[in-house]
Design an enzyme around this catalytic site. Sequence first.
Site, short mmCIF file in Angstrom:
data_model
loop_
_atom_site.label_atom_id
_atom_site.label_comp_id
_atom_site.label_asym_id
_atom_site.label_seq_id
_atom_site.Cartn_x
_atom_site.Cartn_y
_atom_site.Cartn_z
CB VAL A 257 -0.89 0.02 1.17
CG1 VAL A 257 -2.10 -1.11 1.05
CG2 VAL A 257 -0.13 -0.11 2.66
CB SER A 258 0.54 4.35 -1.72
OG SER A 258 0.63 3.78 -2.85
CB THR A 259 -0.13 6.32 2.62
OG1 THR A 259 -1.48 5.93 2.59
CG2 THR A 259 0.20 7.19 1.58
#
Length: 185
Positions: free
Chosen positions: A9-11
Amino acid sequence: MMKIGYARVSTTGQNEAAQVDILSRHGAEELFIDKASGTSREGRDKLAEAIRFARKGDTLMVTRLDRLARSVSDLHAITQELQAKGVDLVVTEQHIDTSTPTGRLMFTMLGAIAEFETDLRKERQLEGIAKAKEEGRYKGRPVTVDSEAILAALAAGEKPIAVAKRFNVARSTVYRVVEQTHKSA
């Protein structure tokens, strides 16, 4: 032969649970999870760990290609590393399996499309910023420095480093306030 799952996941605010669930349902015996951008391999320690962990005959699984990488060059570099180790790649939700010729073709085509989408998104963002600037709606970050208070503190005899600490700004900001004041005077 082991099935190794990789989720990203990006964040830190995003949740990888859906990816983990899919990978587990597809038989992942070992899971590696990164919370980092997919635009480069930098900072993705779990991906590097998953590739190191994989042995000949194993399969690395991801739910979608964009979870693995956002550029064709990164995708190819990753698959070359996996191929060199005799490890296949399976993308569960896009039905890609690099152990087959069709899977390798689909992998390359979808990777190119993902990179194209990323480039388009960047281009649209830059166009939007340029248009907003043109219309006077985009002026950058709002000013949060109290120039008058900084000048008053300096006039009272405080040293620039003490003023910077007190107002929680960089020392260069203090000097910039002084310089801007002299320019406008």
